[in-house]
Design a protein around this motif. Structure first.
Motif, PDB file in Angstrom:
ATOM      1  N   GLY A 260      13.105  23.385  19.891  1.00 13.52           N
ATOM      2  CA  GLY A 260      13.112  21.987  20.314  1.00 13.52           C
ATOM      3  C   GLY A 260      11.729  21.484  20.695  1.00 13.52           C
ATOM      4  N   GLY A 261      11.597  20.193  20.760  1.00 21.04           N
ATOM      5  CA  GLY A 261      10.336  19.564  21.138  1.00 21.04           C
ATOM      6  C   GLY A 261       9.731  18.783  19.990  1.00 21.04           C
ATOM      7  N   GLU A 262       8.663  18.080  20.298  1.00 26.81           N
ATOM      8  CA  GLU A 262       7.989  17.263  19.291  1.00 26.81           C
ATOM      9  C   GLU A 262       7.265  18.135  18.282  1.00 26.81           C
ATOM     10  N   LEU A 263       7.343  17.728  17.042  1.00 30.97           N
ATOM     11  CA  LEU A 263       6.624  18.398  15.962  1.00 30.97           C
ATOM     12  C   LEU A 263       5.285  17.683  15.803  1.00 30.97           C
ATOM     13  N   LYS A 264       4.313  18.046  16.650  1.00 24.61           N
ATOM     14  CA  LYS A 264       3.062  17.298  16.732  1.00 24.61           C
ATOM     15  C   LYS A 264       2.281  17.289  15.427  1.00 24.61           C
ATOM     16  N   GLY A 265       2.300  18.375  14.697  1.00 20.89           N
ATOM     17  CA  GLY A 265       1.596  18.412  13.419  1.00 20.89           C
ATOM     18  C   GLY A 265       2.171  17.413  12.433  1.00 20.89           C
ATOM     19  N   LEU A 266       3.496  17.337  12.391  1.00 20.71           N
ATOM     20  CA  LEU A 266       4.145  16.383  11.496  1.00 20.71           C
ATOM     21  C   LEU A 266       3.963  14.950  11.982  1.00 20.71           C
ATOM     22  N   THR A 267       3.969  14.754  13.301  1.00 22.38           N
ATOM     23  CA  THR A 267       3.718  13.421  13.843  1.00 22.38           C
ATOM     24  C   THR A 267       2.331  12.951  13.445  1.00 22.38           C
ATOM     25  N   LYS A 268       1.348  13.811  13.594  1.00 26.85           N
ATOM     26  CA  LYS A 268      -0.034  13.461  13.228  1.00 26.85           C
ATOM     27  C   LYS A 268      -0.132  13.124  11.742  1.00 26.85           C
TER      28      LYS A 268
ATOM     29  N   GLY B 286       0.870  -1.168   0.000  1.00 22.43           N
ATOM     30  CA  GLY B 286       0.000   0.000   0.000  1.00 22.43           C
ATOM     31  C   GLY B 286       0.902   1.210   0.000  1.00 22.43           C
ATOM     32  N   LEU B 287       0.648   2.136  -0.888  1.00 22.68           N
ATOM     33  CA  LEU B 287       1.539   3.279  -1.086  1.00 22.68           C
ATOM     34  C   LEU B 287       0.744   4.576  -1.039  1.00 22.68           C
ATOM     35  N   THR B 288       1.316   5.578  -0.417  1.00 20.19           N
ATOM     36  CA  THR B 288       0.735   6.914  -0.444  1.00 20.19           C
ATOM     37  C   THR B 288       1.853   7.943  -0.363  1.00 20.19           C
ATOM     38  N   VAL B 289       1.615   9.081  -0.958  1.00 15.70           N
ATOM     39  CA  VAL B 289       2.550  10.208  -0.878  1.00 15.70           C
ATOM     40  C   VAL B 289       1.766  11.398  -0.363  1.00 15.70           C
ATOM     41  N   ARG B 290       2.260  12.009   0.673  1.00 15.63           N
ATOM     42  CA  ARG B 290       1.590  13.157   1.273  1.00 15.63           C
ATOM     43  C   ARG B 290       2.524  14.358   1.269  1.00 15.63           C
ATOM     44  N   SER B 291       1.970  15.495   0.938  1.00  9.42           N
ATOM     45  CA  SER B 291       2.740  16.732   1.057  1.00  9.42           C
ATOM     46  C   SER B 291       2.356  17.413   2.360  1.00  9.42           C
ATOM     47  N   ARG B 292       3.261  18.178   2.893  1.00  8.09           N
ATOM     48  CA  ARG B 292       2.982  18.954   4.096  1.00  8.09           C
ATOM     49  C   ARG B 292       2.468  20.312   3.650  1.00  8.09           C
ATOM     50  N   HIS B 293       1.433  20.786   4.342  1.00  9.74           N
ATOM     51  CA  HIS B 293       0.926  22.108   3.968  1.00  9.74           C
ATOM     52  C   HIS B 293       1.826  23.196   4.541  1.00  9.74           C
ATOM     53  N   LEU B 294       1.737  24.360   3.969  1.00 10.47           N
ATOM     54  CA  LEU B 294       2.629  25.470   4.312  1.00 10.47           C
ATOM     55  C   LEU B 294       2.605  25.793   5.798  1.00 10.47           C
ATOM     56  N   GLY B 295       1.427  25.755   6.410  1.00 12.30           N
ATOM     57  CA  GLY B 295       1.317  26.057   7.843  1.00 12.30           C
ATOM     58  C   GLY B 295       2.133  25.110   8.696  1.00 12.30           C
ATOM     59  N   SER B 296       2.079  23.819   8.378  1.00 11.50           N
ATOM     60  CA  SER B 296       2.830  22.857   9.187  1.00 11.50           C
ATOM     61  C   SER B 296       4.322  22.991   8.946  1.00 11.50           C
ATOM     62  N   GLN B 297       4.715  23.349   7.725  1.00 10.46           N
ATOM     63  CA  GLN B 297       6.139  23.538   7.442  1.00 10.46           C
ATOM     64  C   GLN B 297       6.690  24.743   8.208  1.00 10.46           C
ATOM     65  N   ILE B 298       5.941  25.821   8.228  1.00  3.86           N
ATOM     66  CA  ILE B 298       6.375  27.012   8.982  1.00  3.86           C
ATOM     67  C   ILE B 298       6.420  26.699  10.468  1.00  3.86           C
ATOM     68  N   GLY B 299       5.341  26.036  10.978  1.00  4.62           N
ATOM     69  CA  GLY B 299       5.304  25.662  12.396  1.00  4.62           C
ATOM     70  C   GLY B 299       6.447  24.747  12.768  1.00  4.62           C
ATOM     71  N   ALA B 300       6.761  23.788  11.896  1.00  6.79           N
ATOM     72  CA  ALA B 300       7.856  22.864  12.163  1.00  6.79           C
ATOM     73  C   ALA B 300       9.188  23.602  12.173  1.00  6.79           C
ATOM     74  N   GLY B 301       9.355  24.552  11.276  1.00  2.00           N
ATOM     75  CA  GLY B 301      10.588  25.330  11.236  1.00  2.00           C
ATOM     76  C   GLY B 301      10.783  26.124  12.514  1.00  2.00           C
ATOM     77  N   LEU B 302       9.714  26.752  13.001  1.00  2.22           N
ATOM     78  CA  LEU B 302       9.797  27.516  14.246  1.00  2.22           C
ATOM     79  C   LEU B 302      10.039  26.594  15.438  1.00  2.22           C
ATOM     80  N   LYS B 303       9.333  25.480  15.484  1.00  2.00           N
ATOM     81  CA  LYS B 303       9.469  24.547  16.600  1.00  2.00           C
ATOM     82  C   LYS B 303      10.880  23.948  16.635  1.00  2.00           C
ATOM     83  N   SER B 304      11.463  23.714  15.464  1.00  2.00           N
ATOM     84  CA  SER B 304      12.799  23.109  15.440  1.00  2.00           C
ATOM     85  C   SER B 304      13.854  24.042  16.034  1.00  2.00           C
ATOM     86  N   MET B 305      13.562  25.325  16.061  1.00  2.00           N
ATOM     87  CA  MET B 305      14.528  26.270  16.642  1.00  2.00           C
ATOM     88  C   MET B 305      14.515  26.201  18.162  1.00  2.00           C
TER      89      MET B 305
END
Length: 124
Positions: free
Chosen positions: A60-68, A39-58
């Motif tokens: 530290g901590g879990e990237l909950k949006g990306l985990t979900k 079973g195969l799927t490809v998902r793109s991340r939406h802009l909001g989660s990418q920006i949130g992940a970028g800020l969160k990575s600065m």
């Protein structure tokens, strides 16, 4: 989100197909090997989660949006794996694995794969 949102895909009671990561199932005999299914799927991340992940990575901590998103993606791949096994006449998938790769820097590709089989309870 609770633990049920971050753990495993659907069970055999829900789908009619047992999915295991082992070579065999204790108490069952493999009657027929159908072959590889996936079973195969490809998902793109939406802009909001990418920006949130970028800020969160600065900070530290879990990237909950990306985990979900990854949990949902894995579950979708597993659902497609189960449908492929059912379509070919299987009632179990042995040696199930996930393969996760980046897809051209625009998303994540998740492939669930294993061996579709027909199993029956072993005689006691």
């Amino acid at each position: 989100m609770g633990i049920e949102d971050y753990s495993g895909g659907p069970g055999a009671q829900q789908t009619g197909v047992l999915v295991v990561t082992t070579n065999d199932v204790p108490g069952y005999r493999v009657e027929r090997v159908i072959g590889e299914v996936f079973g195969l799927t490809v998902r793109s991340r939406h802009l909001g989660s990418q920006i949130g992940a970028g800020l969160k990575s600065m900070i530290g901590g879990e990237l909950k949006g990306l985990t979900k998103t990854l949990v949902e993606t894995r579950n979708q791949a597993m659902e497609r794996l189960i449908e492929a096994a059912k379509a070919r006449g299987g009632n179990a998938v042995l040696m199930m694995r996930f393969d996760v790769t980046e897809a051209a820097d625009v998303g994540t590709e998740v492939c669930a794969y294993g061996t579709a089989v027909v199993i029956t309870p072993a005689a006691s």
